[in-house]
Motif scaffolding. Structure first.
Motif, PDB file in Angstrom:
ATOM      1  N   SER A   9       0.837  -1.188   0.000  1.00  0.00           N
ATOM      2  CA  SER A   9       0.000   0.000   0.000  1.00  0.00           C
ATOM      3  C   SER A   9       0.876   1.244   0.000  1.00  0.00           C
ATOM      4  O   SER A   9       2.075   1.184   0.277  1.00  0.00           O
ATOM      5  N   VAL A  10       0.252   2.338  -0.298  1.00  0.00           N
ATOM      6  CA  VAL A  10       0.999   3.596  -0.341  1.00  0.00           C
ATOM      7  C   VAL A  10       1.536   3.932   1.048  1.00  0.00           C
ATOM      8  O   VAL A  10       2.655   4.414   1.191  1.00  0.00           O
ATOM      9  N   LYS A  11       0.747   3.646   2.066  1.00  0.00           N
ATOM     10  CA  LYS A  11       1.153   3.942   3.431  1.00  0.00           C
ATOM     11  C   LYS A  11       2.412   3.162   3.827  1.00  0.00           C
ATOM     12  O   LYS A  11       3.344   3.715   4.396  1.00  0.00           O
ATOM     13  N   SER A  12       2.435   1.886   3.512  1.00  0.00           N
ATOM     14  CA  SER A  12       3.606   1.094   3.876  1.00  0.00           C
ATOM     15  C   SER A  12       4.817   1.482   3.032  1.00  0.00           C
ATOM     16  O   SER A  12       5.948   1.489   3.528  1.00  0.00           O
ATOM     17  N   MET A  13       4.605   1.835   1.763  1.00  0.00           N
ATOM     18  CA  MET A  13       5.711   2.279   0.921  1.00  0.00           C
ATOM     19  C   MET A  13       6.311   3.572   1.469  1.00  0.00           C
ATOM     20  O   MET A  13       7.524   3.738   1.529  1.00  0.00           O
ATOM     21  N   PHE A  14       5.446   4.486   1.903  1.00  0.00           N
ATOM     22  CA  PHE A  14       5.893   5.747   2.475  1.00  0.00           C
ATOM     23  C   PHE A  14       6.697   5.490   3.755  1.00  0.00           C
ATOM     24  O   PHE A  14       7.746   6.094   3.974  1.00  0.00           O
ATOM     25  N   ALA A  15       6.229   4.585   4.603  1.00  0.00           N
ATOM     26  CA  ALA A  15       6.938   4.251   5.836  1.00  0.00           C
ATOM     27  C   ALA A  15       8.294   3.627   5.543  1.00  0.00           C
ATOM     28  O   ALA A  15       9.289   3.933   6.212  1.00  0.00           O
ATOM     29  N   ILE A  16       8.365   2.770   4.536  1.00  0.00           N
ATOM     30  CA  ILE A  16       9.639   2.145   4.170  1.00  0.00           C
ATOM     31  C   ILE A  16      10.612   3.192   3.638  1.00  0.00           C
ATOM     32  O   ILE A  16      11.801   3.177   3.966  1.00  0.00           O
ATOM     33  N   LEU A  17      10.117   4.137   2.830  1.00  0.00           N
ATOM     34  CA  LEU A  17      10.985   5.211   2.326  1.00  0.00           C
ATOM     35  C   LEU A  17      11.523   6.063   3.465  1.00  0.00           C
ATOM     36  O   LEU A  17      12.708   6.392   3.504  1.00  0.00           O
ATOM     37  N   LEU A  18      10.655   6.450   4.404  1.00  0.00           N
ATOM     38  CA  LEU A  18      11.112   7.266   5.528  1.00  0.00           C
ATOM     39  C   LEU A  18      12.128   6.512   6.377  1.00  0.00           C
ATOM     40  O   LEU A  18      13.122   7.078   6.817  1.00  0.00           O
ATOM     41  N   HIS A  19      11.885   5.249   6.608  1.00  0.00           N
ATOM     42  CA  HIS A  19      12.820   4.458   7.400  1.00  0.00           C
ATOM     43  C   HIS A  19      14.157   4.308   6.675  1.00  0.00           C
ATOM     44  O   HIS A  19      15.223   4.395   7.292  1.00  0.00           O
TER      45      HIS A  19
END
Length: 51
Positions: A9-19
């Protein structure tokens, strides 16, 4: 067939990018799109006017 969605999902992709980037905003994701940075002291008044 086995389906695996790592970035499901977009939310998990965003979290992975930030991490991945140590919780710093990438330039194209940053809420601050532009900054005014005067190079010379004499351009300081104009920079303040632009801000």
């Amino acid at each position: 067939m086995i389906h695996r969605a790592i970035l499901g999902s977009v939310k998990s992709m965003f979290a992975i990018l930030l991490h991945h980037y140590n919780w710093k905003w990438l330039l194209w994701l940053s809420p601050r799109q532009a900054i005014v940075c005067p190079v010379l002291d004499k351009s300081q008044p104009y920079a303040q006017q632009v801000v």
